[in-house]
Write a protein that holds these residues in place. Structure first.
Motif, PDB file in Angstrom:
ATOM      1  N   ILE A 150      -3.589 -38.325 -40.082  1.00 17.47           N
ATOM      2  CA  ILE A 150      -4.846 -39.033 -39.867  1.00 17.47           C
ATOM      3  C   ILE A 150      -5.800 -38.761 -41.012  1.00 17.47           C
ATOM      4  N   GLU A 151      -6.407 -39.804 -41.527  1.00 17.84           N
ATOM      5  CA  GLU A 151      -7.422 -39.635 -42.570  1.00 17.84           C
ATOM      6  C   GLU A 151      -8.674 -39.032 -41.966  1.00 17.84           C
ATOM      7  N   THR A 152      -9.321 -38.196 -42.740  1.00 21.37           N
ATOM      8  CA  THR A 152     -10.546 -37.561 -42.274  1.00 21.37           C
ATOM      9  C   THR A 152     -11.726 -38.033 -43.099  1.00 21.37           C
ATOM     10  N   ILE A 153     -12.925 -37.772 -42.571  1.00 19.46           N
ATOM     11  CA  ILE A 153     -14.160 -38.133 -43.252  1.00 19.46           C
ATOM     12  C   ILE A 153     -15.146 -36.985 -43.053  1.00 19.46           C
ATOM     13  N   SER A 154     -15.929 -36.672 -44.062  1.00 21.25           N
ATOM     14  CA  SER A 154     -16.908 -35.590 -43.943  1.00 21.25           C
ATOM     15  C   SER A 154     -18.205 -36.127 -43.357  1.00 21.25           C
ATOM     16  N   VAL A 155     -18.994 -35.235 -42.806  1.00 21.55           N
ATOM     17  CA  VAL A 155     -20.253 -35.650 -42.184  1.00 21.55           C
ATOM     18  C   VAL A 155     -21.206 -36.261 -43.206  1.00 21.55           C
ATOM     19  N   ALA A 194     -15.683 -31.353 -30.869  1.00 20.29           N
ATOM     20  CA  ALA A 194     -16.574 -30.226 -31.159  1.00 20.29           C
ATOM     21  C   ALA A 194     -16.358 -29.650 -32.558  1.00 20.29           C
ATOM     22  N   ARG A 195     -15.084 -29.403 -32.908  1.00 16.19           N
ATOM     23  CA  ARG A 195     -14.802 -28.739 -34.186  1.00 16.19           C
ATOM     24  C   ARG A 195     -13.813 -29.505 -35.057  1.00 16.19           C
ATOM     25  N   GLY A 196     -13.507 -30.725 -34.697  1.00 20.23           N
ATOM     26  CA  GLY A 196     -12.504 -31.463 -35.464  1.00 20.23           C
ATOM     27  C   GLY A 196     -11.110 -30.985 -35.136  1.00 20.23           C
ATOM     28  N   GLY A 197     -10.871 -30.666 -33.850  1.00 19.30           N
ATOM     29  CA  GLY A 197      -9.594 -30.102 -33.444  1.00 19.30           C
ATOM     30  C   GLY A 197      -8.730 -31.055 -32.650  1.00 19.30           C
ATOM     31  N   MET A 198      -8.114 -30.522 -31.602  1.00 21.61           N
ATOM     32  CA  MET A 198      -7.082 -31.234 -30.870  1.00 21.61           C
ATOM     33  C   MET A 198      -7.577 -32.521 -30.211  1.00 21.61           C
ATOM     34  N   ARG A 199      -8.761 -32.478 -29.615  1.00 20.65           N
ATOM     35  CA  ARG A 199      -9.217 -33.651 -28.865  1.00 20.65           C
ATOM     36  C   ARG A 199      -9.370 -34.877 -29.760  1.00 20.65           C
ATOM     37  N   SER A 200     -10.089 -34.737 -30.867  1.00 24.47           N
ATOM     38  CA  SER A 200     -10.307 -35.901 -31.726  1.00 24.47           C
ATOM     39  C   SER A 200      -9.043 -36.289 -32.489  1.00 24.47           C
ATOM     40  N   LYS A 201      -8.261 -35.284 -32.883  1.00 24.80           N
ATOM     41  CA  LYS A 201      -7.039 -35.580 -33.638  1.00 24.80           C
ATOM     42  C   LYS A 201      -6.041 -36.355 -32.794  1.00 24.80           C
ATOM     43  N   SER A 202      -5.844 -35.924 -31.543  1.00 27.24           N
ATOM     44  CA  SER A 202      -4.846 -36.582 -30.692  1.00 27.24           C
ATOM     45  C   SER A 202      -5.253 -38.018 -30.377  1.00 27.24           C
ATOM     46  N   ILE A 203      -6.537 -38.254 -30.143  1.00 25.72           N
ATOM     47  CA  ILE A 203      -6.989 -39.617 -29.852  1.00 25.72           C
ATOM     48  C   ILE A 203      -6.899 -40.489 -31.094  1.00 25.72           C
ATOM     49  N   LEU A 254     -13.517 -36.975 -37.847  1.00 23.05           N
ATOM     50  CA  LEU A 254     -14.598 -36.271 -38.519  1.00 23.05           C
ATOM     51  C   LEU A 254     -14.204 -34.821 -38.769  1.00 23.05           C
ATOM     52  N   GLU A 255     -14.224 -34.423 -40.047  1.00 22.01           N
ATOM     53  CA  GLU A 255     -13.886 -33.044 -40.423  1.00 22.01           C
ATOM     54  C   GLU A 255     -14.886 -32.072 -39.786  1.00 22.01           C
ATOM     55  N   GLY A 256     -14.370 -31.085 -39.114  1.00 20.74           N
ATOM     56  CA  GLY A 256     -15.241 -30.058 -38.552  1.00 20.74           C
ATOM     57  C   GLY A 256     -15.979 -30.474 -37.301  1.00 20.74           C
ATOM     58  N   GLY A 257     -15.760 -31.711 -36.840  1.00 21.40           N
ATOM     59  CA  GLY A 257     -16.409 -32.191 -35.637  1.00 21.40           C
ATOM     60  C   GLY A 257     -17.928 -32.136 -35.709  1.00 21.40           C
ATOM     61  N   ILE A 258     -18.561 -32.114 -34.549  1.00 25.58           N
ATOM     62  CA  ILE A 258     -20.021 -32.132 -34.522  1.00 25.58           C
ATOM     63  C   ILE A 258     -20.613 -30.842 -35.070  1.00 25.58           C
ATOM     64  N   ARG A 259     -19.803 -29.785 -35.090  1.00 26.43           N
ATOM     65  CA  ARG A 259     -20.293 -28.531 -35.678  1.00 26.43           C
ATOM     66  C   ARG A 259     -20.661 -28.719 -37.151  1.00 26.43           C
ATOM     67  N   SER A 260     -19.961 -29.617 -37.844  1.00 28.75           N
ATOM     68  CA  SER A 260     -20.283 -29.871 -39.250  1.00 28.75           C
ATOM     69  C   SER A 260     -21.669 -30.496 -39.386  1.00 28.75           C
ATOM     70  N   HIS A 261     -22.060 -31.262 -38.366  1.00 29.73           N
ATOM     71  CA  HIS A 261     -23.405 -31.856 -38.383  1.00 29.73           C
ATOM     72  C   HIS A 261     -24.458 -30.776 -38.185  1.00 29.73           C
ATOM     73  N   ARG A 262     -24.157 -29.794 -37.329  1.00 26.82           N
ATOM     74  CA  ARG A 262     -25.077 -28.678 -37.143  1.00 26.82           C
ATOM     75  C   ARG A 262     -25.271 -27.919 -38.459  1.00 26.82           C
TER      76      ARG A 262
END
Length: 347
Positions: free
Chosen positions: A4-9, A98-107, A121-129
């Motif tokens: 899966i391609e990723t994108i930074s915040v 939350a962290r760019g882990g299993m939930r977002s990757k699997s979907i 999204l790389e790092g999930g919402i934590r990257s936005h924090r």
């Protein structure tokens, strides 16, 4: 399985991307990326169950249970994303957790396998924090003029701020961001923000005002409802130029009653007043309780102002040594006009 391609915040652009938050509804409500749709793959209870399995048993068992829960939901999740995508064909879908882990990757992987390309999204919402924290650190490096609206409770400070912001002045409305009016009645009729949601709103506003040499705020306590105000804004309250609004007592009372609409919030008003029982003389509290029973809310407000809010404010005001401009008016229009005149001269 395709990678899966990723994108930074930092690459997220509302004009180019459709954001989908696959965390639980509770996580989404606490704080989410601006414009993101809630696409929870687990309910709050399901997330708690799977988290317990992960901690008390094993990752494999948690993953198995997660698959059982999500499997039947996949057609509906796919349809929801596809519907939004069809309405915005030129935008790319971004999935985050939350962290760019299993939930977002699997979907993201599952949707891509079904012909609906998604970015993760790389790092999930934590990257936005982390982005917000870094922005705040950089923002405070530039000195700015701080103009502080202050005055006793009920002097229409927030209303003045709202009008100034609509006219394009560099206002930071902390109470609006906090979802709280800053008094014991502050949460009535509001949806209080979490600390993370508050800081996200503050970040969005400060980005707009990044090049402004002046910020206009209301004098606030360290804590507004559930949130804590950043130190750099609190310090501005002490170092900045203060515009002190004064209005007749009876106008303040009527204004507070109009704002809080006590007849629509009787129980909440009573609960809030009870919390002040130990801070107000018992003989006065008796009068307040009688006024509550007879629904004489102007008397309730008058007594609270006289015996709690005004003395509290006058005590706090003694701590300030910064310049102060005093504005008096017996109507909102007069106060608003005078405040604007002073601000125009200052900036």
């Amino acid at each position: 399985m395709n990678k899966i391609e990723t994108i930074s915040v930092n690459e997220i652009d509302p004009e180019k991307h459709l954001l989908f938050d696959v965390r639980s509804p509770k996580e989404y409500e606490e704080y989410h990326l601006p414009g993101a749709e809630c696409l929870s793959i687990f309910s709050n209870e399901e997330r708690a169950e799977i988290g317990t399995l992960y901690k008390q048993h094993s990752k494999e068992l948690a993953m198995q249970r997660g698959l059982e829960v999500v499997g039947p939901k996949l057609p509906l999740l796919f349809q929801r994303i596809k519907t939004v995508k069809d309405q915005n064909p030129n935008k790319d879908v971004v999935i985050y957790c939350a962290r760019g882990g299993m939930r977002s990757k699997s979907i993201a992987q599952t949707m891509s396998m079904m012909g609906l390309d998604c970015l993760q999204l790389e790092g999930g919402i934590r990257s936005h924090r982390k982005l917000i924290d870094a922005f705040f650190e950089e923002f405070i490096q530039t000195a700015r003029q701080i103009i502080v609206l202050e005055g006793h409770t009920g002097t229409m400070k927030t209303k003045v701020l709202e009008h100034l912001q609509r006219e394009g002045y560099p206002v930071i409305n902390l109470e609006e961001m906090a979802g709280h009016k800053g008094s014991i009645f502050g949460r009535i009729g509001e949806q209080p923000s979490s600390q993370k949601k508050f800081e996200s709103k503050l970040y969005e506003r400060l980005k707009v005002l990044e090049d402004s040499p002046t910020l206009i705020i209301e004098s606030e306590s360290k804590r507004i409802g559930r949130v804590v105000v950043p130190d750099f804004l609190l310090q501005g309250k002490y170092d900045g130029t203060r515009i002190h609004i004064e209005m007749p007592f009876y106008i303040r009372v009527k204004y507070i009653c109009n704002v809080y609409e006590p007849l629509l919030h009787k129980e909440e008003i009573t609960e809030a007043v009870i919390k002040l029982s130990k801070r107000i003389p018992s003989i006065v509290m008796e009068d307040i309780h009688q006024a509550l029973l007879s629904e004489d809310y102007e008397k309730v407000v008058s007594l609270l102002l006289e015996y709690y809010y005004d003395p509290k404010y006058e005590y706090a005001e003694k701590k300030y040594e910064s310049p102060c401009i005093r504005v008096y008016g017996d109507s909102f229009q007069e106060v608003n006009r005078k405040v604007k005149e002073h601000i125009d001269r200052l900036i």
